[in-house]
Write a protein that holds these residues in place. Structure first.
Motif, mmCIF file in Angstrom:
data_model
loop_
_atom_site.group_PDB
_atom_site.id
_atom_site.type_symbol
_atom_site.label_atom_id
_atom_site.label_comp_id
_atom_site.label_asym_id
_atom_site.label_seq_id
_atom_site.Cartn_x
_atom_site.Cartn_y
_atom_site.Cartn_z
ATOM 1 N N PHE A 158 -9.209 3.207 -4.240
ATOM 2 C CA PHE A 158 -10.431 3.547 -3.472
ATOM 3 C C PHE A 158 -11.007 2.428 -2.937
ATOM 4 O O PHE A 158 -11.254 2.226 -1.792
ATOM 5 C CB PHE A 158 -11.255 4.471 -4.287
ATOM 6 N N LEU A 159 -11.002 1.206 -3.630
ATOM 7 C CA LEU A 159 -11.848 0.046 -3.275
ATOM 8 C C LEU A 159 -11.152 -0.753 -2.252
ATOM 9 O O LEU A 159 -11.569 -1.220 -1.364
ATOM 10 C CB LEU A 159 -12.172 -0.742 -4.505
ATOM 11 N N THR A 160 -9.565 -0.656 -2.215
ATOM 12 C CA THR A 160 -8.825 -1.375 -1.235
ATOM 13 C C THR A 160 -8.557 -0.777 -0.011
ATOM 14 O O THR A 160 -8.189 -1.336 0.837
ATOM 15 C CB THR A 160 -7.550 -1.827 -1.974
ATOM 16 N N PHE A 161 -8.639 0.489 -0.089
ATOM 17 C CA PHE A 161 -8.616 1.414 0.966
ATOM 18 C C PHE A 161 -9.046 1.148 2.260
ATOM 19 O O PHE A 161 -8.419 0.982 3.391
ATOM 20 C CB PHE A 161 -8.613 3.241 0.813
ATOM 21 N N PHE A 162 -10.416 0.915 2.145
ATOM 22 C CA PHE A 162 -11.272 0.912 3.473
ATOM 23 C C PHE A 162 -11.192 -0.313 4.184
ATOM 24 O O PHE A 162 -11.113 -0.329 5.513
ATOM 25 C CB PHE A 162 -12.845 0.965 2.906
ATOM 26 N N PHE A 203 3.706 -8.081 -6.777
ATOM 27 C CA PHE A 203 4.418 -9.350 -5.970
ATOM 28 C C PHE A 203 3.790 -9.048 -4.413
ATOM 29 O O PHE A 203 3.362 -10.102 -3.830
ATOM 30 C CB PHE A 203 5.838 -9.201 -5.841
ATOM 31 N N LEU A 204 3.877 -7.905 -3.828
ATOM 32 C CA LEU A 204 3.453 -7.817 -2.551
ATOM 33 C C LEU A 204 1.985 -8.072 -2.402
ATOM 34 O O LEU A 204 1.558 -8.452 -1.281
ATOM 35 C CB LEU A 204 3.924 -6.411 -1.909
ATOM 36 N N VAL A 205 1.219 -7.598 -3.336
ATOM 37 C CA VAL A 205 -0.119 -8.046 -3.253
ATOM 38 C C VAL A 205 -0.500 -9.244 -3.223
ATOM 39 O O VAL A 205 -1.333 -9.910 -2.435
ATOM 40 C CB VAL A 205 -0.877 -7.235 -4.500
ATOM 41 N N ALA A 231 0.773 -1.214 0.033
ATOM 42 C CA ALA A 231 -0.045 -0.178 -0.095
ATOM 43 C C ALA A 231 0.753 1.133 0.078
ATOM 44 O O ALA A 231 0.445 2.241 -0.789
ATOM 45 C CB ALA A 231 -0.775 -0.054 1.054
ATOM 46 N N TYR A 232 2.064 1.031 0.889
ATOM 47 C CA TYR A 232 2.816 2.274 0.941
ATOM 48 C C TYR A 232 3.608 2.538 -0.583
ATOM 49 O O TYR A 232 3.442 3.872 -1.054
ATOM 50 C CB TYR A 232 3.958 2.266 1.836
ATOM 51 N N LEU A 233 4.005 1.406 -1.481
ATOM 52 C CA LEU A 233 4.680 1.665 -2.490
ATOM 53 C C LEU A 233 3.535 2.148 -3.407
ATOM 54 O O LEU A 233 3.818 2.920 -4.513
ATOM 55 C CB LEU A 233 5.168 0.396 -3.033
#
Length: 456
Positions: free
Chosen positions: A185-189, A108-110, A70-72
């Motif tokens: 937006f969809l993955t933030f919550f 890769f991280l996801v 998420a940071y990247l």
């Protein structure tokens, strides 16, 4: 071929390349500091016994992969948000390259985040992978929207792979890439509602919100608000479209106080033409005539649908221009002898650079590579510049029997090329050949400048 006369001595402007390398390191340090900040957030709120069992360890690794990914993603967006400090420090072409390189790491991280979270649940519940996946979707908040966002992320990453990217038009790739904003937006919550590092730690929650809000503010400010204000301020429109060769077209613009745009020779802008076939995408084009008396020009090669359609552009069309960008400018010159190598549409920025350099007192040499004399766009303009030597390198290699950009050919034109500074602009294959020849001729890499005009 005959050797070119050595230009007279001119005082150089030292430090440009060194300053850019220093600024580039500083940007890397800032990004690395953010990464360490995320690691600190994870470590400060990791539950006790995080590695006490295989299930806990897998879950903890999954959470860490999610945080870093998420940071990247935010770092990727900031790199291409047109933040002036980043662009001045590094150059937009390198920022786009960094953005592209981070994409594979994010994917890769996801995938690691999903795999470890499922693995941790499988070990704890003694279930099958697909069963545990369904359980996670049902038991964790905001997981359905996160799943949709993740699928979109993976689609964006897949279409950015070089093999697939080559098969897509820029316009198709661009609109697939835009959906990344929807994915974020969809993955933030689910990060805030289900992430253990945020649910139980208000400080981490606030810091994470600030990271996302700051990223969004940067994008809105420098990608939309300020360019829109500039569009109104300069009121740029097309005034003439000039076919230079069968595949190269110049577009002239007129606007209010265009000189205040700050465009330099070698810069490029992202142009969006407010007409059918151009409105939905913006494309980067270098300037071949810097703003003067309210006029500016780009010279474009017909390499794709968008650039070929420019020849049909009607005078009076309004133009939305974002920029200027790029470090391919005369300020990077630190030697007295300057060689400019152009090919195809690369003649645009090279022509502008030649004009600025001769105005500064240099006597640049221009090597102009073309398949035939009919493809030498802007050639007469270059020849008319006092103090500029133009050497046309015309003909296909198969017809000539040699490569006019090989090390031997370049040495025959300029015997002491290792003492020159070189600017290269043209097709990727041509530029790669020149760079290889310059390495063979022992030209130090810090005196070779090339800028890639690609937003993908």
């Amino acid at each position: 071929m005959s050797a070119v006369a050595t230009p007279r001595h001119v005082g150089a402007r030292p430090g440009g390349a060194r300053a850019q390398r220093r600024h580039s390191r500083l940007v890397r340090i800032v990004l690395a500091a953010g990464l360490f900040g995320v690691l600190w957030m994870w470590w400060s709120s990791v539950p006790a016994g995080y590695a006490g069992t295989p299930a806990n360890l897998a879950t903890t690794l999954g959470e860490l992969a999610g945080l870093l990914g998420a940071y990247l993603v935010c770092a990727q967006l900031l790199l291409i948000a047109r933040v002036p400090w980043f662009e001045r420090a590094v150059g937009l072409d390198r920022l786009v390259s960094w953005h592209r390189s981070l994409g594979a790491t994010v994917v890769f991280l996801v995938l690691a985040h999903i795999a470890f979270m499922v693995l941790g649940g499988m070990i704890l519940d003694r279930s099958l992978p697909w069963t545990e996946f369904v359980v996670i979707l049902q038991d964790y908040p905001d997981m359905l929207t996160a799943l949709i966002g993740t699928i979109v992320f993976l689609l964006v990453g897949l279409t950015s792979a070089r093999l697939i990217r080559r098969a897509l038009s820029y316009e198709v790739w661009y609109w697939i890439h835009v959906t990344a904003y929807v994915a974020i937006f969809l993955t933030f919550f689910h990060q805030l509602s289900g992430g253990v590092h945020f649910v139980s730690d208000p400080l981490n929650r606030v810091l994470w919100l600030l990271l996302y809000l700051g990223t969004a503010a940067a994008i809105v400010t420098w990608r939309f608000v300020l360019p829109t204000l500039d569009a109104w301020r300069f009121r740029m429109r097309v005034v003439a479209v000039v076919p230079e060769t069968e595949d190269t077209t110049s577009v002239w613009f007129q606007g209010k106080n265009l000189e205040q745009l700050g465009v330099r020779a070698g810069n490029f802008l992202n142009f969006r033409f407010l007409s059918w076939g151009h409105l939905l995408t913006a494309h980067p084009y270098s300037v071949s005539w810097v703003p003067r008396d309210g006029h500016m020009r780009i010279t474009v090669g017909g390499l794709g649908d968008h650039s070929r359609l420019l020849r049909q552009m009607r005078p009076g069309t309004l133009v939305f221009a974002e920029g200027p960008f790029g470090h391919f400018t005369a300020d990077r010159v630190s030697r007295d002898r300057v060689l400019l190598v152009a090919g195809g549409a690369g003649i645009g920025p090279i022509r502008a650079l030649a004009e600025e350099l001769q105005a500064r007192g240099f006597q640049p040499v221009v090597l102009y590579r073309a398949h035939s004399a009919a493809h030498l766009a802007l050639f007469e303009e270059l020849r008319a510049m006092p103090g500029v030597s133009v050497v046309p390198l015309v003909g296909r290699r198969a017809e000539l029997g040699y490569d006019p950009l090989s090390a031997a050919a370049l040495r025959s034109i300029i015997p002491d090329l290792q003492n020159w500074e070189v600017f290269i602009c043209g097709p990727e294959g041509m530029a790669a050949t020149v760079e290889s020849s310059l390495r063979e001729l022992k030209v130090p890499g810090r005196f070779v400048h090339r800028e890639e005009l690609s937003m993908s």
